[in-house]
Design an enzyme around this catalytic site. Structure first.
Site, short mmCIF file in Angstrom:
data_model
loop_
_atom_site.label_atom_id
_atom_site.label_comp_id
_atom_site.label_asym_id
_atom_site.label_seq_id
_atom_site.Cartn_x
_atom_site.Cartn_y
_atom_site.Cartn_z
N CYS A 152 -1.57 5.68 9.66
CA CYS A 152 -1.89 4.44 8.95
C CYS A 152 -2.92 4.78 7.90
O CYS A 152 -2.79 5.78 7.21
CB CYS A 152 -2.39 3.39 9.94
SG CYS A 152 -3.77 3.95 10.96
N ARG A 187 0.84 -1.20 0.00
CA ARG A 187 0.00 0.00 0.00
C ARG A 187 0.88 1.26 0.00
O ARG A 187 0.62 2.21 -0.73
CB ARG A 187 -0.94 0.00 1.21
CG ARG A 187 -1.97 -1.10 1.19
CD ARG A 187 -2.84 -1.09 2.44
NE ARG A 187 -3.73 0.06 2.47
CZ ARG A 187 -4.48 0.39 3.52
NH1 ARG A 187 -4.42 -0.32 4.63
NH2 ARG A 187 -5.27 1.44 3.47
#
Length: 280
Positions: A235, A176
């Site tokens: 995050c 990611r």
């Protein structure tokens, strides 16, 4: 007080302890009813530990609840400022347990610990789970805190990512971060200048946090000479970042801050995005 507690510690099941089971996802209640620690209160990530944003571009997918709402939730759970709270989840403190720990610490409630290894640690130890829908006894009003401490907004992140004496850490998985895939948000990639340290690197193969010494080595290899108070952790939506903040606390690294909006906010604001392909 250590941020972690072991399942063998008698304080976990002390009647005076407020035990909270945090679940995430649409089937949170069903999973809780399938088995939880005796006398554990159900908390859900979406309803209890986050507000419901009209637009994730302002605050991300899991913005913090208002201080008034959080205080009311604590009262409903029977938590007072003097309560010892033990929190766990079924995802090794990565999907709610550490988030609640961080929220309590952020408002100044210091007597809170996370069960190391979560629900699995209990079943591995042979603890018999309950399927009751446990209802807590409410307490008097929890004082409404003045603020959530140790947070930063998007403007501070912009500045920190460009500063040599500050550090932004992205704890999402590497694919990611590199921009290869993005299963939850609209755009893949990362904040230019942020470094990657996958949150699960802090866990043993059994799903427990590494020792404090091993964690100190792991984090200091990333932080280097940056002062802890100049470190920002994020995050996807401000949840798994708390897992890393707990690990840092366990390692004796105190002072890093949480960017609550995280990638879910940044990626929706038409801001620069770095990927492996563009080399930013």
């Amino acid at each position: 007080m250590s941020p972690l507690i072991e399942i063998t510690d008698p304080r976990v099941f002390d009647p005076a302890t407020i035990l909270i089971d945090v679940r995430a996802g649409a089937n949170a209640h069903e999973r809780y009813l399938a088995g939880h620690l005796p006398n554990a209160i159900l908390a859900t990530l979406d309803d209890d530990l986050a507000s419901h944003p009209a637009d994730a571009a302002i605050g991300g997918r899991h913005p913090l609840p208002s201080l008034k709402d959080f205080a009311a939730t604590l009262s409903r759970w029977g938590v007072t400022p003097n309560s010892h709270v033990v929190v766990y989840d079924d995802k090794n403190a990565a999907m709610g347990g550490a988030r609640l720990w961080w929220m309590l610490r952020s408002i100044g409630h210091t007597s809170v610990q996370v069960l190391n290894g979560g629900l699995k640690a209990a079943t591995d130890e042979g603890v018999e789970l309950s399927t009751d829908d446990y209802k807590p006894v409410a307490a008097g009003p929890y004082p409404i805190p003045e603020q959530y401490r140790h947070t930063v907004d998007i403007e501070e992140v912009k500045a920190a990512a460009k500063a040599d004496d500050r550090l932004v850490i992205d704890v999402r998985e590497g694919q990611r971060y590199l921009g290869h895939t993005e299963p939850l948000d609209l755009v893949a990639g990362h904040i230019p200048g942020a470094v990657n340290l996958f949150y699960s690197n802090s866990l043993s193969p059994e799903g427990r946090y590494l020792t404090s010494q091993a964690l100190a080595t792991l984090y200091k290899d990333t932080i280097g000479d940056i002062k802890p108070e100049n470190v920002i952790v994020h995050c996807g939506s401000g949840v798994t970042a708390c897992h890393t903040l707990l690990g840092m606390e366990h390692a004796g690294i105190t002072g890093p801050k949480l960017y609550v909006g995280s990638w879910s906010e940044w990626s929706r604001r038409d801001l620069p995005i770095a990927t492996e392909a563009n080399g930013l």
